[in-house]
Write an enzyme that holds these catalytic residues in place. Structure first.
Site, PDB file in Angstrom:
ATOM      1  N   GLY A 136       0.820  -1.199   0.000  1.00  0.00           N
ATOM      2  CA  GLY A 136       0.000   0.000   0.000  1.00  0.00           C
ATOM      3  C   GLY A 136       0.855   1.250   0.000  1.00  0.00           C
ATOM      4  O   GLY A 136       2.032   1.232   0.356  1.00  0.00           O
ATOM      5  N   SER A 137       0.265   2.369  -0.390  1.00  0.00           N
ATOM      6  CA  SER A 137       0.939   3.654  -0.278  1.00  0.00           C
ATOM      7  C   SER A 137       0.708   4.218   1.125  1.00  0.00           C
ATOM      8  O   SER A 137       0.049   3.605   1.953  1.00  0.00           O
ATOM      9  CB  SER A 137       0.427   4.607  -1.359  1.00  0.00           C
ATOM     10  OG  SER A 137       0.829   4.131  -2.631  1.00  0.00           O
ATOM     11  N   GLY A 138       1.282   5.393   1.375  1.00  0.00           N
ATOM     12  CA  GLY A 138       1.171   5.984   2.708  1.00  0.00           C
ATOM     13  C   GLY A 138       2.360   5.624   3.586  1.00  0.00           C
ATOM     14  O   GLY A 138       2.437   6.050   4.740  1.00  0.00           O
ATOM     15  N   HIS A 139       3.284   4.827   3.032  1.00  0.00           N
ATOM     16  CA  HIS A 139       4.480   4.425   3.777  1.00  0.00           C
ATOM     17  C   HIS A 139       5.735   5.094   3.219  1.00  0.00           C
ATOM     18  O   HIS A 139       6.843   4.670   3.521  1.00  0.00           O
ATOM     19  CB  HIS A 139       4.663   2.916   3.705  1.00  0.00           C
ATOM     20  CG  HIS A 139       3.509   2.135   4.212  1.00  0.00           C
ATOM     21  ND1 HIS A 139       3.066   2.251   5.501  1.00  0.00           N
ATOM     22  CD2 HIS A 139       2.684   1.238   3.610  1.00  0.00           C
ATOM     23  CE1 HIS A 139       2.026   1.434   5.675  1.00  0.00           C
ATOM     24  NE2 HIS A 139       1.773   0.831   4.531  1.00  0.00           N
TER      25      HIS A 139
ATOM     26  N   ASP B  49      -2.146  -8.048   0.727  1.00  0.00           N
ATOM     27  CA  ASP B  49      -0.959  -8.278  -0.094  1.00  0.00           C
ATOM     28  C   ASP B  49      -0.836  -9.742  -0.470  1.00  0.00           C
ATOM     29  O   ASP B  49      -0.490 -10.082  -1.599  1.00  0.00           O
ATOM     30  CB  ASP B  49       0.289  -7.789   0.652  1.00  0.00           C
ATOM     31  CG  ASP B  49       0.249  -6.282   0.887  1.00  0.00           C
ATOM     32  OD1 ASP B  49       0.554  -5.542  -0.055  1.00  0.00           O
ATOM     33  OD2 ASP B  49      -0.138  -5.864   1.985  1.00  0.00           O
TER      34      ASP B  49
ATOM     35  N   HIS C  45       0.145   0.595  10.062  1.00  0.00           N
ATOM     36  CA  HIS C  45      -1.060   1.201   9.488  1.00  0.00           C
ATOM     37  C   HIS C  45      -1.985   1.669  10.604  1.00  0.00           C
ATOM     38  O   HIS C  45      -3.171   1.895  10.392  1.00  0.00           O
ATOM     39  CB  HIS C  45      -1.842   0.205   8.645  1.00  0.00           C
ATOM     40  CG  HIS C  45      -1.024  -0.518   7.634  1.00  0.00           C
ATOM     41  ND1 HIS C  45      -0.322  -1.642   7.936  1.00  0.00           N
ATOM     42  CD2 HIS C  45      -0.814  -0.252   6.333  1.00  0.00           C
ATOM     43  CE1 HIS C  45       0.305  -2.057   6.840  1.00  0.00           C
ATOM     44  NE2 HIS C  45       0.029  -1.236   5.864  1.00  0.00           N
TER      45      HIS C  45
END
Ligand SMILES: Nc1ncnc2c1ncn2[C@@H]1O[C@H](COP(=O)(O)OP(=O)(O)O)[C@@H](O)[C@H]1O
Ligand SMILES: Nc1ncnc2c1ncn2[C@@H]1O[C@H](COP(=O)(O)OP(=O)(O)O)[C@@H](O)[C@H]1O
Ligand SMILES: [Mg+2]
Ligand SMILES: [Mg+2]
Ligand SMILES: [Mg+2]
Ligand SMILES: [Mg+2]
Lengths: 334, 209, 334, 209
Positions: free
Chosen positions: C57-60, C113, C222
């Site tokens: 995911g993005s945001g990392h 994932d 997250h």
């Protein structure tokens, strides 16, 4: 955000600076070493070169210790949080950086730094070390163009350090290293935006307050008030405000090639930083300027302040070559 | 002034500064960077350590140590106090004082400090700095001397002048230091450095000789 | 902190991921390029080597795009915020990374994932590409030791990516690259602490709330709840809690040499990160373990969450050589 | 079911999901990562785009497009919906339906989706996932078929069963997905995926044939 004290992962607030530097030197002992508790020097210093001393208050990590290394600075003098290091600390950095060809001091233009670095230079001169200095003045929000020499130094520091450090590494004379530093500073302009405050450890409260949904354009890197408070806007609008102010300050764009540096102030996510970068780049290109080098990340922070700044450096072949030259500090490698 | 009284006065000043840490940070947050209370508290800590490390020594020697301790905190305020205190130490050293302490000597010290501070910081009264509390002290001591006040009363008058001077900075626009870039927006709060200096003067004056 | 929405420098929240990746690729076009909008590949890919695909995911950010480059990953597949990329995106990354010697997929162990990368591997196999995978499971707070295979992947990702990428760069076979990845993962343990929340763009509210002066030990990257909520403590105590949990999970310390990585989650200052590093290093050395490699900074963030994690990797000569091998991604150079 | 009605039902589901974005994020924040409402809203947007891009086409073709749109959001929920919807499309494609639409067909679709979803995610009813809302739908449709309900009533019963199923997850401990590592602490709030599925079923049932 309310004004509740920020949560910090520290021990005694009065020990924060020393513990952080101790951690830094322990973590990066391949690159840096202690000269004394507040002076960090590069390992394996080049000999027969002009020394570059950088420094300033702490709380801006990875500045300034992160820019000590081959191809950049020889020594960093570290002060208390947001407070210039005292003269004896700067003097120790000067001595560590001196290899007989003189020392350039590069630091942001703040009253405290001017006094402390100035006193240190006098002490060094008394010991026979030739010292010159460059005060970085890139923050266009901090004074009008006619008072450009009074401006504060913010993320433009990094560009000046890099170019001056590369020039020194290549064996230039003190006068020439100083000339490159002056040229890099003249070619560099920045402006920032704050979204939320930071808190000096031990102060018990954030340095300022911004209402929910409020931002401050032009705020300094220590939380000094900026030039405009207003509602939170889309990143592209913020980018345009910052870039337009920077472009309006430039008389001669040279060939129109620039380096663009987006600096996160601490709490703002990389996601946001890259969105701001994208907006700034578009705004620059809409203004007829071509971005040929880019840097995005946290280079000089304000503790955990949310926000970012945009820095634009006009490049000619000379500055570009120094910007691209090899460097191996902890925070900046090339 | 005996060095014992001098030490007691210095400790009283350190107490006063530490007790006002938050308030001084609040004042500095207005147009500066919010650290003045922390920096002065660090200075107070350094001063206590210097006192503890120097149980002996003359007044000028002690003041030199205090100057170094104040200077060790850096920032804008460190060199301001260091230069002012070193000038005072120099004044007290030569020529050797004829009497234990008198108002003329106090006045000479204040003048020397004012000169040194404006020399290093290139500020003048009215620029919204420490000098706006220090300059009234010089004036008050001149007045005290010409009217023949005793040292305790002179010190009291000096402290009152410092306090008034610090208060007067609320209405000023800053022309030196970090706040000098704010123009009109630097008005409203008193200058933190002038305020902490007034606190220190007040503390020095509470103990009588 | 109250639960007011965080201030972000973004435009339309639904465009945030694509705009950030666009900014990243524009800023670092010397290192990376687009294969398609959500797939970032290294420039000048090595031929005749096993491909390494990373992602999630993005945001990392800077994960995962920041680890694409020579000596590390060949391609990163990017999902929406905190959401695995879909199979077609992972498949495109696999195809871009494939040079005929097979592809290793390395990603954190999350249900989304696992499903999406698994489907992509099936699609790739149908096209004749041999694909293996390593699911990183370093977060000791996320499951007890007997269920170690169920653990989440957090900052240990970086160590696994680096070692596997170096092995691939050196020409090892797919089976051997997989073996190195498995070994690096088995040798790596992490645990984190959150001080304040983050907010998924568009969600309108932070993912969780922590009271003033409250922290959460073991929280996921997250914002998944951790194992213990308690009062804010000095950094050294927090470091000791994290390190002790990690050490207690290790049966065989080998020769007792470790790499120590302190990862900032987003809003926590470098100052704090280095203080935590110092505390963690002391706790490790008090536990008889010797820190021989160190990394401090933001490697895999949770948007603007405040907090940090500590990662410890047991090193033998083989892992150390892969960890030290040259690499030139945007976020990790060696 | 005419494809026109199918399209209307899908749009109603998209509306319902978008209207609950914040609430679904809140549920996911409890034991997950707080994004479920955003992910479902992105899915709804992708579904609208897919519908707009495919004005023609049979029911199975349309459902395949919707499956791809749902899958495009990734995360855990993307492949769950993609696999379930692809299984439904396959069911509707072969053998070609004798009648426009009936309860038996609906049941076959629900069964196929359940099988596909448990196949890909290795979860079972009771694990606190989408399946805890989908499995009751299968049971309700079986019941509807054996008691000879019409399609609209069957759909209504299915929607009610989904809602009850979703509500029942509040008391469950998660054994699959992101929340599965929390043990006891995963109890208390309903599962976000089950909740959004119940919303979708409710929206599908509001339009009658
Ligand atoms: N040039 C100057 N001359 C005299 N006093 C100054 C000067 N610059 C700053 N000051 C004093 O220093 C004070 C600020 O001290 P402090 O907050 O400790 O330093 P900094 O500005 O480095 O954070 C100001 O309030 C002012 O009184
Ligand atoms: N293995 C699984 N099988 C079935 N459903 C699952 C599984 N894992 C997760 N889910 C569903 O996905 C939902 C979470 O969706 P979402 O928040 O969009 O994904 P993510 O967990 O990637 O953030 C859960 O509430 C659950 O209903
Ligand atoms: Mg300061
Ligand atoms: Mg200050
Ligand atoms: Mg998610
Ligand atoms: Mg989720």
């Amino acid at each position: 955000m309310n004004a509740t004290a920020y949560k910090k992962l520290i021990n005694d607030p009065f020990d924060a600076v020393d513990e952080a530097i101790e951690g830094f030197v322990a973590a990066h002992s391949d690159v840096v070493a202690f000269a004394e508790p507040r002076v960090v020097v590069r390992r394996g210093p080049g000999s027969d070169k002009v020394g570059l001393v950088i420094g300033g208050g702490s709380g801006h990590e990875p500045a300034f210790v992160g820019y000590v290394g081959a191809g950049i600075a020889d020594a960093a003098a570290c002060g208390n949080i947001f407070a210039s290091p005292p003269p004896n600390v700067v003097l120790a950095a000067i001595k560590a950086a001196d290899h007989g060809r003189g020392v350039l001091m590069a630091y942001g233009n703040y009253a405290g730094d001017v006094m402390n670095f100035g006193l240190a230079a006098q002490l060094a001169a008394a010991e026979g070390i030739e010292v010159r200095e460059i005060r970085v003045t890139d923050d266009v929000a901090s004074a009008p163009k006619r008072d450009a020499a009074k401006r504060r130094g913010i993320a433009g520091d990094i560009i000046v350090f890099k170019c001056a450090g590369a020039a020194a590494e290549q064996g230039l004379s003190l006068a020439d290293v100083e000339r490159i530093a002056v040229k890099a500073n003249s070619a560099t302009r920045s402006m920032g935006v704050a979204l939320s405050a930071c808190e000096v450890p031990g102060a018990g409260r954030p340095t300022f307050e911004l209402g929910d949904g409020e931002i401050e354009i032009g705020m300094g890197v220590h939380g000094e008030p900026g030039i405009m408070r207003g509602p939170l806007r889309p990143a592209d609008e913020v980018a345009k405000i910052l870039v337009d102010a920077i472009l309006a300050d430039i008389d001669d764009r040279g060939r129109g090639d620039v380096a663009l540096l987006v600096n996160g102030l601490g709490a703002t996510a990389y996601l946001d930083q890259y969105i701001l970068y994208r907006g700034a780049r578009r705004a620059l290109e809409a203004g007829g300027v071509h971005v040929v080098r880019s840097f995005v990340g946290e280079f000089i922070t304000s503790l955990e302040m949310a926000g970012a700044s945009v820095t634009v450096t006009l490049l000619d072949d000379e500055l570009l070559s120094y910007l691209d030259a090899p460097a191996s500090s902890v925070r900046f490698t090339a | 002034m005996t060095t014992q009284l001098l030490r007691a006065r210095i400790l009283a000043a350190a107490d006063a500064v530490e007790a006002s840490r938050d308030e001084l940070c609040r004042l500095d947050a207005g147009a500066g960077d919010g650290d003045h209370g922390v920096t002065m508290a660090l200075a107070a800590r350094a001063v206590r350590q210097a006192l503890a490390a120097s149980p002996e020594g003359s007044g000028p020697e002690l003041i030199t140590k205090i100057a170094m301790a104040m200077g060790s905190v850096g920032g804008a305020i460190g060199p301001i106090y260091a230069s002012g205190l070193l000038a005072i130490a120099g004044t007290l050293r030569a020529p050797p004082p004829e009497q234990p302490s008198n108002v003329a000597e106090l006045l000479a010290c204040a003048e020397a400090a004012e000169n040194a501070i404006s020399g290093i910081g290139h500020a003048k009264p009215g620029d919204k700095t420490v000098l706006d509390a220090l300059h009234p002290v010089v004036l008050a001591l001149r007045e005290a001397q010409s009217s023949g006040l005793g040292i305790d009363h002179a010190l009291g008058a000096a402290a009152a002048a410092a306090r008034e001077g610090a208060e007067s900075t609320s209405a000023m626009i800053a022309s030196a230091g970090r706040a000098s870039r704010l123009g009109e927006r630097s008005r409203g709060l008193p200058d933190p450095g002038a305020s902490s200096f007034a606190l220190i003067m007040g503390a020095l004056a509470t103990l009588s000789s």
